[in-house]
Design a protein around this motif. Structure first.
Motif, PDB file in Angstrom:
ATOM      1  N   VAL A 290      -6.880  -4.021  -0.055  1.00  0.00           N
ATOM      2  CA  VAL A 290      -5.611  -3.287  -0.075  1.00  0.00           C
ATOM      3  C   VAL A 290      -5.007  -3.241   1.328  1.00  0.00           C
ATOM      4  CG1 VAL A 290      -4.523  -1.043  -0.466  1.00  0.00           C
ATOM      5  CG2 VAL A 290      -6.216  -1.902  -2.089  1.00  0.00           C
ATOM      6  N   LEU A 291      -5.837  -2.955   2.327  1.00  0.00           N
ATOM      7  CA  LEU A 291      -5.334  -2.898   3.698  1.00  0.00           C
ATOM      8  C   LEU A 291      -4.826  -4.264   4.155  1.00  0.00           C
ATOM      9  CD1 LEU A 291      -7.858  -0.559   5.556  1.00  0.00           C
ATOM     10  CD2 LEU A 291      -5.595  -0.012   4.643  1.00  0.00           C
ATOM     11  N   ALA A 292      -5.492  -5.329   3.717  1.00  0.00           N
ATOM     12  CA  ALA A 292      -5.039  -6.673   4.088  1.00  0.00           C
ATOM     13  C   ALA A 292      -3.657  -6.957   3.499  1.00  0.00           C
ATOM     14  CB  ALA A 292      -6.046  -7.712   3.616  1.00  0.00           C
ATOM     15  N   ILE A 293      -3.445  -6.559   2.242  1.00  0.00           N
ATOM     16  CA  ILE A 293      -2.130  -6.759   1.624  1.00  0.00           C
ATOM     17  C   ILE A 293      -1.089  -5.873   2.306  1.00  0.00           C
ATOM     18  CG2 ILE A 293      -0.795  -6.507  -0.508  1.00  0.00           C
ATOM     19  CD1 ILE A 293      -3.280  -7.243  -2.069  1.00  0.00           C
ATOM     20  N   MET A 294      -1.487  -4.652   2.664  1.00  0.00           N
ATOM     21  CA  MET A 294      -0.566  -3.755   3.359  1.00  0.00           C
ATOM     22  C   MET A 294      -0.128  -4.356   4.690  1.00  0.00           C
ATOM     23  SD  MET A 294      -1.110   0.311   4.194  1.00  0.00           S
ATOM     24  CE  MET A 294      -1.308   0.709   2.456  1.00  0.00           C
ATOM     25  N   ASP A 295      -1.074  -4.936   5.422  1.00  0.00           N
ATOM     26  CA  ASP A 295      -0.742  -5.539   6.711  1.00  0.00           C
ATOM     27  C   ASP A 295       0.176  -6.744   6.556  1.00  0.00           C
ATOM     28  OD1 ASP A 295      -2.231  -3.663   8.043  1.00  0.00           O
ATOM     29  OD2 ASP A 295      -3.967  -4.953   8.372  1.00  0.00           O
ATOM     30  N   ALA A 296       0.102  -7.411   5.404  1.00  0.00           N
ATOM     31  CA  ALA A 296       0.965  -8.571   5.160  1.00  0.00           C
ATOM     32  C   ALA A 296       2.314  -8.174   4.572  1.00  0.00           C
ATOM     33  CB  ALA A 296       0.261  -9.547   4.220  1.00  0.00           C
ATOM     34  N   SER A 297       2.479  -6.891   4.252  1.00  0.00           N
ATOM     35  CA  SER A 297       3.706  -6.411   3.625  1.00  0.00           C
ATOM     36  C   SER A 297       4.713  -5.946   4.668  1.00  0.00           C
ATOM     37  CB  SER A 297       3.392  -5.255   2.668  1.00  0.00           C
ATOM     38  OG  SER A 297       2.534  -5.680   1.632  1.00  0.00           O
ATOM     39  N   SER A 298       5.957  -5.835   4.219  1.00  0.00           N
ATOM     40  CA  SER A 298       7.024  -5.350   5.092  1.00  0.00           C
ATOM     41  C   SER A 298       7.185  -3.841   5.005  1.00  0.00           C
ATOM     42  CB  SER A 298       8.346  -6.019   4.716  1.00  0.00           C
ATOM     43  OG  SER A 298       8.210  -7.423   4.682  1.00  0.00           O
ATOM     44  N   ALA A 299       6.830  -3.268   3.851  1.00  0.00           N
ATOM     45  CA  ALA A 299       6.919  -1.824   3.654  1.00  0.00           C
ATOM     46  C   ALA A 299       6.088  -1.459   2.434  1.00  0.00           C
ATOM     47  CB  ALA A 299       8.366  -1.368   3.460  1.00  0.00           C
ATOM     48  N   VAL A 300       5.769  -0.184   2.327  1.00  0.00           N
ATOM     49  CA  VAL A 300       5.008   0.352   1.200  1.00  0.00           C
ATOM     50  C   VAL A 300       5.954   1.213   0.370  1.00  0.00           C
ATOM     51  CG1 VAL A 300       3.068   1.844   0.560  1.00  0.00           C
ATOM     52  CG2 VAL A 300       2.850   0.245   2.482  1.00  0.00           C
ATOM     53  N   VAL A 301       5.730   1.229  -0.940  1.00  0.00           N
ATOM     54  CA  VAL A 301       6.617   1.949  -1.855  1.00  0.00           C
ATOM     55  C   VAL A 301       5.856   3.086  -2.526  1.00  0.00           C
ATOM     56  CG1 VAL A 301       8.134   1.756  -3.854  1.00  0.00           C
ATOM     57  CG2 VAL A 301       7.900  -0.176  -2.274  1.00  0.00           C
ATOM     58  N   LEU A 302       6.485   4.242  -2.573  1.00  0.00           N
ATOM     59  CA  LEU A 302       5.903   5.435  -3.193  1.00  0.00           C
ATOM     60  C   LEU A 302       6.914   5.965  -4.200  1.00  0.00           C
ATOM     61  CD1 LEU A 302       3.747   7.710  -3.235  1.00  0.00           C
ATOM     62  CD2 LEU A 302       4.995   8.766  -1.351  1.00  0.00           C
ATOM     63  N   PRO A 311       0.712  12.117  -0.447  1.00  0.00           N
ATOM     64  CA  PRO A 311      -0.111  10.983  -0.882  1.00  0.00           C
ATOM     65  C   PRO A 311      -0.774  10.274   0.292  1.00  0.00           C
ATOM     66  CG  PRO A 311       2.088  10.914  -1.849  1.00  0.00           C
ATOM     67  CD  PRO A 311       2.120  11.949  -0.779  1.00  0.00           C
ATOM     68  N   MET A 312      -2.000   9.799   0.054  1.00  0.00           N
ATOM     69  CA  MET A 312      -2.677   9.001   1.069  1.00  0.00           C
ATOM     70  C   MET A 312      -1.902   7.720   1.367  1.00  0.00           C
ATOM     71  SD  MET A 312      -5.263  10.383   2.465  1.00  0.00           S
ATOM     72  CE  MET A 312      -6.022   8.952   3.239  1.00  0.00           C
ATOM     73  N   THR A 313      -1.065   7.304   0.422  1.00  0.00           N
ATOM     74  CA  THR A 313      -0.224   6.127   0.659  1.00  0.00           C
ATOM     75  C   THR A 313       0.590   6.294   1.939  1.00  0.00           C
ATOM     76  OG1 THR A 313      -0.056   5.707  -1.712  1.00  0.00           O
ATOM     77  CG2 THR A 313       1.620   4.703  -0.315  1.00  0.00           C
ATOM     78  N   ILE A 314       1.116   7.499   2.154  1.00  0.00           N
ATOM     79  CA  ILE A 314       1.912   7.749   3.356  1.00  0.00           C
ATOM     80  C   ILE A 314       1.043   7.602   4.597  1.00  0.00           C
ATOM     81  CG2 ILE A 314       3.140   9.528   4.660  1.00  0.00           C
ATOM     82  CD1 ILE A 314       4.256  10.567   2.031  1.00  0.00           C
ATOM     83  N   ALA A 315      -0.108   8.268   4.590  1.00  0.00           N
ATOM     84  CA  ALA A 315      -0.981   8.236   5.765  1.00  0.00           C
ATOM     85  C   ALA A 315      -1.428   6.811   6.079  1.00  0.00           C
ATOM     86  CB  ALA A 315      -2.190   9.139   5.534  1.00  0.00           C
ATOM     87  N   GLU A 316      -1.805   6.063   5.037  1.00  0.00           N
ATOM     88  CA  GLU A 316      -2.292   4.702   5.279  1.00  0.00           C
ATOM     89  C   GLU A 316      -1.173   3.781   5.740  1.00  0.00           C
ATOM     90  OE1 GLU A 316      -6.234   3.671   3.135  1.00  0.00           O
ATOM     91  OE2 GLU A 316      -4.701   3.877   1.594  1.00  0.00           O
ATOM     92  N   ALA A 317      -0.003   3.889   5.109  1.00  0.00           N
ATOM     93  CA  ALA A 317       1.108   3.023   5.504  1.00  0.00           C
ATOM     94  C   ALA A 317       1.513   3.279   6.953  1.00  0.00           C
ATOM     95  CB  ALA A 317       2.300   3.250   4.574  1.00  0.00           C
ATOM     96  N   VAL A 318       1.668   4.541   7.302  1.00  0.00           N
ATOM     97  CA  VAL A 318       2.093   4.878   8.659  1.00  0.00           C
ATOM     98  C   VAL A 318       1.040   4.445   9.674  1.00  0.00           C
ATOM     99  CG1 VAL A 318       2.602   6.821  10.189  1.00  0.00           C
ATOM    100  CG2 VAL A 318       3.647   6.723   7.931  1.00  0.00           C
ATOM    101  N   SER A 319      -0.236   4.601   9.310  1.00  0.00           N
ATOM    102  CA  SER A 319      -1.299   4.202  10.240  1.00  0.00           C
ATOM    103  C   SER A 319      -1.315   2.698  10.468  1.00  0.00           C
ATOM    104  CB  SER A 319      -2.663   4.662   9.720  1.00  0.00           C
ATOM    105  OG  SER A 319      -3.112   3.839   8.661  1.00  0.00           O
ATOM    106  N   ARG A 320      -0.789   1.931   9.502  1.00  0.00           N
ATOM    107  CA  ARG A 320      -0.726   0.474   9.648  1.00  0.00           C
ATOM    108  C   ARG A 320       0.643   0.018  10.163  1.00  0.00           C
ATOM    109  NH1 ARG A 320      -5.453  -0.722  10.393  1.00  0.00           N
ATOM    110  NH2 ARG A 320      -4.884  -2.912  10.175  1.00  0.00           N
TER     111      ARG A 320
END
Length: 393
Positions: A290-302, A311-320
């Motif tokens: 999941v983190l690898a795909i996040m790093d290859a993405s332009s943004a995360v969607v919630l 949501p942890m989605t926010i914390a993980e996206a911002v941390s990446r």
């Protein structure tokens, strides 16, 4: 400090609460504290499986579909928890769920005179309206599993939602200290009857073993958006799929989407997006993937609406160093510089936001830069400082 963290959920199931608990444990242990993790285990074997800093307990059964293990609050469970707490010299019991295992831990904490802390991962339970007639039976079953009575406050117009919010409230009322990752949820808990100040402690991200990579101009030439959550109605994957399909219909090939997560709506999601090459539905993946795909993405969607607290989605996206497209204005905490709020939360509003972000990639670059500033809120050192303050109140 010696802390016992209690979860009624399988820790290997992809969900925000589980991810948060694992990140909390890592942050605390890296800071030199001892954490005993108590949680259900899958498969066969002995009922109680102590293993160093973990105590795994085989559930009585697991609710199909929900992947919810059921561990009733029984004399044998309490006896094993008491043994483990004494053996590990536990100084704080930190429950992060509200079902049978958590109530057993609360009973043992009270018996041993150990402070009880309760983190509320969500107060905003949401169910399908058809199950309203089941609420009285569900109340009886829950009280048997918990070995405790539940309040009868009206906390939602939907009977089952109201019951589940009373379930959360019941644990908060037992706790010496209540923790909420967000201020807006803390206000709602206070309004529901939680006494005293609630500690606001954002979810931490403590696993940046691979350094984050800032978004580059090349990565936003054809933006890629990552949706990652449980594939359930409360997370609204089908709403976002409708939005993505609409935006791609008007501007084919202008962006791509990755869906990650398992759940009851996964089959419908696969069927809905079949034939659209710009949408990839992965199902469940390891956290590393999941983190690898996040790093290859332009943004995360919630896309949850009225359900999540933080949501942890926010914390993980911002941390990446990734921006977050979101639709619930209550979820702005932690997204002061990294968030892009759709004008409306429906499919058309999300489709418009996808079009805006893909037409002007500089927006995505600015969100990534903003995430690099916002991520300090979710750092492990800050989490440890705040949670130790809650433990020692």
């Amino acid at each position: 400090m010696r802390i016992a963290v209690i979860s009624d959920y399988f820790l290997d199931y992809v969900g925000g609460a589980q991810t948060s608990m694992l990140q909390q444990r890592l942050a605390l242990t890296e800071a030199g504290h001892d954490v005993l993790m108590v949680s259900p285990t899958r498969g066969r074997g002995a009922r109680f499986q102590p293993d160093g800093a973990e105590l795994r307990i085989r559930p009585l059964f697991t609710l199909p579909g929900l992947q919810l293990p059921v561990i009733p609050n029984s004399a044998s469970i309490r006896a094993e928890l008491g043994r483990a707490f004494r053996e590990h010299g536990v100084e704080v019991v930190h429950v992060q769920t509200e079902f049978g295992l958590a109530h057993a831990a609360a009973d043992v904490a009270a018996e041993l005179g150990i402070p009880l802390v309760h983190t509320v991962h969500t107060f905003y339970w949401a169910s399908e309206g058809w199950n309203a007639p089941l609420a009285p039976l569900l109340r009886v079953l829950l009280q048997r599993i918990l070995h405790s009575r539940l309040p009868r406050l009206t906390l939602s117009p939907r009977p089952v939602d109201s019951l589940l919010r009373n379930l959360t409230l019941a644990m908060s009322l037992r706790a010496d200290v209540v923790v909420s990752p967000s201020a807006h949820q803390a206000r709602d808990l206070t309004a529901a009857g939680v006494q005293g100040e609630i500690a606001i402690v954002p979810n931490p991200i403590a696993t940046p073993t691979v350094p984050s990579v800032p978004l580059s101009a090349e990565m936003v030439r054809v933006p890629s958006f990552l949706w990652v959550a449980r594939c359930e109605a409360v997370k609204r994957p089908l709403v976002f799929a409708e939005a993505a399909l609409e935006a791609l219909r008007t501007r084919p090939g202008s962006f791509t989407v990755d869906f990650v997560g398992d759940g009851s709506e996964l089959a419908a999601l696969r069927k809905m997006t079949a034939g659209e090459p710009g949408i990839r539905v992965h199902g469940s993946l390891t956290h590393e993937r999941v983190l690898a795909i996040m790093d290859a993405s332009s943004a995360v969607v919630l896309t949850s609406l009225g359900f999540d607290n933080q949501p942890m989605t926010i914390a993980e996206a911002v941390s990446r160093e990734r921006g977050v497209l979101y639709c619930d204005p209550k979820l702005k905490e932690g997204l002061g510089n990294a968030g892009y709020l759709s004008k409306t939360p429906d499919a058309m509003g999300l489709a418009d936001a996808l079009t805006e972000l893909s037409e002007d990639p500089t927006l995505l670059l600015r969100l990534s830069e903003g995430a690099a500033r916002d991520r300090e809120l979710f750092g492990p050192q800050g989490y440890v400082r705040l949670i130790l303050g809650a433990y020692t109140r």
